[in-house]
Design a protein around this motif. Structure first.
Motif, PDB file in Angstrom:
ATOM      1  N   TYR A   1       0.774  -1.308  -0.005  1.00 41.16           N
ATOM      2  CA  TYR A   1      -0.049  -0.003   0.037  1.00 41.16           C
ATOM      3  C   TYR A   1       0.704   1.243   0.021  1.00 41.16           C
ATOM      4  O   TYR A   1       0.263   2.297   0.316  1.00 41.16           O
ATOM      5  N   LEU A   2       1.870   1.189  -0.194  1.00 43.58           N
ATOM      6  CA  LEU A   2       3.054   2.189  -0.365  1.00 43.58           C
ATOM      7  C   LEU A   2       3.714   2.309  -1.824  1.00 43.58           C
ATOM      8  O   LEU A   2       3.841   0.937  -2.421  1.00 43.58           O
ATOM      9  N   PRO A   3       4.389   3.197  -2.440  1.00 45.30           N
ATOM     10  CA  PRO A   3       5.062   3.092  -3.607  1.00 45.30           C
ATOM     11  C   PRO A   3       6.190   2.108  -3.398  1.00 45.30           C
ATOM     12  O   PRO A   3       6.981   1.975  -2.314  1.00 45.30           O
ATOM     13  N   ALA A   4       6.086   1.062  -4.511  1.00 40.03           N
ATOM     14  CA  ALA A   4       7.037   0.239  -4.162  1.00 40.03           C
ATOM     15  C   ALA A   4       8.866   0.567  -4.437  1.00 40.03           C
ATOM     16  O   ALA A   4       8.904   1.191  -5.117  1.00 40.03           O
ATOM     17  N   PRO A   5       9.483  -0.089  -3.421  1.00 42.64           N
ATOM     18  CA  PRO A   5      10.921   0.489  -3.375  1.00 42.64           C
ATOM     19  C   PRO A   5      11.493  -0.131  -4.899  1.00 42.64           C
ATOM     20  O   PRO A   5      11.143  -1.132  -5.300  1.00 42.64           O
ATOM     21  N   GLN A   6      12.577   0.460  -5.221  1.00 49.35           N
ATOM     22  CA  GLN A   6      12.996   0.303  -6.568  1.00 49.35           C
ATOM     23  C   GLN A   6      13.585  -1.131  -6.704  1.00 49.35           C
ATOM     24  O   GLN A   6      13.286  -1.735  -7.580  1.00 49.35           O
ATOM     25  N   PRO A   7      14.189  -1.791  -5.662  1.00 49.75           N
ATOM     26  CA  PRO A   7      14.536  -3.344  -5.932  1.00 49.75           C
ATOM     27  C   PRO A   7      13.722  -4.158  -5.986  1.00 49.75           C
ATOM     28  O   PRO A   7      13.265  -5.161  -6.754  1.00 49.75           O
ATOM     29  N   VAL A   8      12.340  -3.737  -5.344  1.00 51.52           N
ATOM     30  CA  VAL A   8      10.909  -4.509  -5.388  1.00 51.52           C
ATOM     31  C   VAL A   8      10.494  -4.556  -6.674  1.00 51.52           C
ATOM     32  O   VAL A   8      10.230  -5.387  -7.376  1.00 51.52           O
ATOM     33  N   LEU A   9      10.324  -3.263  -7.300  1.00 48.83           N
ATOM     34  CA  LEU A   9       9.702  -3.037  -8.625  1.00 48.83           C
ATOM     35  C   LEU A   9      10.821  -3.751  -9.561  1.00 48.83           C
ATOM     36  O   LEU A   9      10.238  -4.419 -10.553  1.00 48.83           O
ATOM     37  N   GLU A  10      11.968  -3.725  -9.656  1.00 43.87           N
ATOM     38  CA  GLU A  10      12.909  -4.355 -10.531  1.00 43.87           C
ATOM     39  C   GLU A  10      12.627  -5.977 -10.460  1.00 43.87           C
ATOM     40  O   GLU A  10      12.492  -6.436 -11.548  1.00 43.87           O
ATOM     41  N   ARG A  11      12.414  -6.348  -9.442  1.00 42.65           N
ATOM     42  CA  ARG A  11      12.119  -7.646  -9.306  1.00 42.65           C
ATOM     43  C   ARG A  11      10.739  -8.163  -9.932  1.00 42.65           C
ATOM     44  O   ARG A  11      10.607  -9.009 -10.710  1.00 42.65           O
ATOM     45  N   ALA A  12       9.605  -7.403  -9.900  1.00 38.93           N
ATOM     46  CA  ALA A  12       8.457  -7.600 -10.427  1.00 38.93           C
ATOM     47  C   ALA A  12       8.573  -7.552 -11.738  1.00 38.93           C
ATOM     48  O   ALA A  12       7.996  -8.349 -12.689  1.00 38.93           O
ATOM     49  N   LEU A  13       9.454  -6.529 -12.172  1.00 44.77           N
ATOM     50  CA  LEU A  13       9.410  -6.386 -13.915  1.00 44.77           C
ATOM     51  C   LEU A  13      10.325  -7.781 -14.390  1.00 44.77           C
ATOM     52  O   LEU A  13       9.768  -8.048 -15.607  1.00 44.77           O
ATOM     53  N   ARG A  14      11.205  -8.083 -13.602  1.00 49.28           N
ATOM     54  CA  ARG A  14      11.964  -9.554 -13.986  1.00 49.28           C
ATOM     55  C   ARG A  14      10.739 -10.515 -14.243  1.00 49.28           C
ATOM     56  O   ARG A  14      10.790 -11.446 -15.132  1.00 49.28           O
ATOM     57  N   LEU A  15       9.987 -10.712 -13.126  1.00 48.46           N
ATOM     58  CA  LEU A  15       8.854 -11.683 -13.142  1.00 48.46           C
ATOM     59  C   LEU A  15       8.114 -11.509 -14.371  1.00 48.46           C
ATOM     60  O   LEU A  15       7.786 -12.568 -15.057  1.00 48.46           O
ATOM     61  N   LYS A  16       7.766 -10.269 -14.841  1.00 48.15           N
ATOM     62  CA  LYS A  16       6.876  -9.976 -15.890  1.00 48.15           C
ATOM     63  C   LYS A  16       7.503 -10.398 -17.169  1.00 48.15           C
ATOM     64  O   LYS A  16       6.661 -10.914 -17.992  1.00 48.15           O
ATOM     65  N   SER A  17       8.828  -9.986 -17.141  1.00 50.33           N
ATOM     66  CA  SER A  17       9.520 -10.289 -18.518  1.00 50.33           C
ATOM     67  C   SER A  17       9.240 -12.114 -18.618  1.00 50.33           C
ATOM     68  O   SER A  17       9.138 -12.509 -19.724  1.00 50.33           O
ATOM     69  N   VAL A  18       9.726 -12.940 -17.618  1.00 50.97           N
ATOM     70  CA  VAL A  18       9.719 -14.301 -17.740  1.00 50.97           C
ATOM     71  C   VAL A  18       8.199 -14.774 -18.193  1.00 50.97           C
ATOM     72  O   VAL A  18       8.127 -15.503 -18.916  1.00 50.97           O
ATOM     73  N   THR A  19       7.314 -14.210 -17.319  1.00 53.95           N
ATOM     74  CA  THR A  19       5.816 -14.798 -17.930  1.00 53.95           C
ATOM     75  C   THR A  19       5.456 -14.448 -19.068  1.00 53.95           C
ATOM     76  O   THR A  19       4.893 -15.290 -19.956  1.00 53.95           O
ATOM     77  N   GLU A  20       5.603 -13.483 -19.427  1.00 49.61           N
ATOM     78  CA  GLU A  20       5.391 -12.715 -20.719  1.00 49.61           C
ATOM     79  C   GLU A  20       5.918 -13.634 -21.974  1.00 49.61           C
ATOM     80  O   GLU A  20       5.486 -13.820 -22.995  1.00 49.61           O
ATOM     81  N   ARG A  21       7.265 -13.893 -21.708  1.00 48.91           N
ATOM     82  CA  ARG A  21       7.820 -14.901 -22.780  1.00 48.91           C
ATOM     83  C   ARG A  21       7.335 -16.135 -22.777  1.00 48.91           C
ATOM     84  O   ARG A  21       7.271 -16.664 -23.845  1.00 48.91           O
ATOM     85  N   HIS A  22       6.440 -16.642 -22.002  1.00 46.95           N
ATOM     86  CA  HIS A  22       5.879 -17.887 -21.985  1.00 46.95           C
ATOM     87  C   HIS A  22       4.521 -17.583 -22.328  1.00 46.95           C
ATOM     88  O   HIS A  22       3.543 -18.423 -22.270  1.00 46.95           O
ATOM     89  N   GLY A  23       3.912 -16.353 -22.827  1.00 51.29           N
ATOM     90  CA  GLY A  23       2.790 -16.222 -23.354  1.00 51.29           C
ATOM     91  C   GLY A  23       1.634 -16.219 -21.809  1.00 51.29           C
ATOM     92  O   GLY A  23       0.301 -16.291 -22.266  1.00 51.29           O
ATOM     93  N   VAL A  24       2.041 -15.953 -20.719  1.00 54.42           N
ATOM     94  CA  VAL A  24       1.262 -15.831 -19.579  1.00 54.42           C
ATOM     95  C   VAL A  24       1.434 -14.389 -19.028  1.00 54.42           C
ATOM     96  O   VAL A  24       2.321 -13.972 -18.606  1.00 54.42           O
ATOM     97  N   PRO A  25       0.134 -13.843 -18.765  1.00 52.46           N
ATOM     98  CA  PRO A  25      -0.050 -12.572 -18.077  1.00 52.46           C
ATOM     99  C   PRO A  25       0.736 -12.832 -16.656  1.00 52.46           C
ATOM    100  O   PRO A  25       0.437 -13.698 -15.829  1.00 52.46           O
TER     101      PRO A  25
END
Length: 332
Positions: free
Chosen positions: A241-265
């Motif tokens: 419920y607060l703005p995501a710290p940069q390291p946490v945001l970067e981890r989430a973006l890495r997760l998104k990159s992997v899931t989207e490479r497999h065609g999964v939201p």
């Protein structure tokens, strides 16, 4: 939709449960009509487990959920509510946004984990819900009241379960160490673990899940999107419920990159991930509209290939020994 009996009880929950905080005007208003349509959409999708609390909108969530379920056969669905906060009337022209709810501040919350407080809370909840019983009663956020919760509130819930007044009892919070203590030291049926066993983070939940498996108890996982970060990771997205710290945001973006490479939201992977653990009976998600419900159900049914989980492990984004859902075929 798959159902599982909670812990040592006979209370069944669907693998997707409906969290009713949003229809209690969490952060912004929802109309009565939209709230009813949201519950209807969950019902039409096969959801039969519904969670609420007096805290949510100062009782508005309970009133709206009860109204939406009214007329449906009572033995076809499960309702959980919570104890630990009593609502006391007050005169004020203000609102409750300081506590996260866009409702008039007609009441104030009083912490009360006494045995009498448990009984009074449940009686008031039944009145707001318009029901003759709730199936599950949970101690709600006893973080700063742990000893009273153990010594007074928990025994009161145990007696109510023994008398058949409720079918299952447990604790709901995001403080994993205290949940693990409840699993070790009491005979609860379940814990509701919020925001601590997600695709983004699992470290704080290991003891809870281990204790639940060892003792034959169940875990319901809430907060699987980490306050929205795992639905749309971008600068300014929220985490706890607060703005995501940069390291946490970067981890989430890495997760998104992997899931989207497999065609999964990403949100599909986040929703499905907890269901791979043997202790997890259900994933609890909130919604404020019928469209949100339909999207969540579509994500629940999203095929996820084994290669997605394998790549997350290879990238160091999941521990190698972490349970994951059984693989499903790629989308056509």
């Amino acid at each position: 939709m798959r159902t599982t009996a909670l812990g040592g009880s006979t209370v069944p929950v669907t693998e997707l449960a409906f969290g009713a905080a949003a229809i209690g005007n969490l952060f912004r208003p929802v109309t009565d009509e939209a709230a009813a349509a949201t519950v209807d959409a969950a019902w039409d999708a096969g959801v039969r487990a519904f969670d609420t609390a007096p805290h949510y909108g100062l009782g508005l969530s309970e009133r709206r959920l009860g109204a939406a379920l009214r007329g449906r056969p009572r033995d076809t669905y499960v309702v959980s509510t919570k104890v630990g906060r009593l609502l006391a009337p007050q005169d004020t022209d203000g609102d409750d946004l300081a506590n996260g709810f866009a409702v008039p501040a007609t009441h104030r919350r009083l912490w009360d984990f006494s045995a009498d407080g448990v009984l009074r809370s449940l009686e008031a909840s039944l009145d707001r819900l318009g029901l003759d019983r709730v199936d599950i009663a949970l101690l709600h956020d006893p973080d700063d009241h742990a000893e009273q919760a153990f010594q007074e509130a928990y025994p009161a819930l145990e007696r109510l379960r023994d008398e058949g007044v409720v079918g299952a009892i447990g604790v709901g919070m995001n403080h994993a160490p205290l949940l693990a203590r409840f699993l070790r030291d009491t005979d609860i049926d379940l814990v509701l673990l919020a925001g601590r066993y997600t695709l983004l983070e699992q470290e704080g939940s290991a003891e809870v899940l281990r204790e639940a498996v060892a003792r034959g108890r169940s875990v319901v996982v809430g907060g699987v999107f980490n306050s929205g970060l795992l639905t749309d990771p971008r600068p300014g997205a929220t985490y706890d419920y607060l703005p995501a710290p940069q390291p946490v945001l970067e981890r989430a973006l890495r997760l998104k990159s992997v899931t989207e490479r497999h065609g999964v939201p990403l949100r599909a992977a986040a929703l499905l991930f907890p269901l791979g653990h043997p202790a997890v009976a259900s994933v609890l998600t909130g919604a404020r509209s019928a469209d949100e419900v339909r999207d969540t159900v579509a994500m629940l049914r999203q095929p996820v290939p084994a290669g997605l989980w394998d790549e997350l492990r290879a990238e160091g984004l999941l521990p190698h020994d972490m349970p994951v859902p059984a693989p499903s075929e790629e989308s056509p």
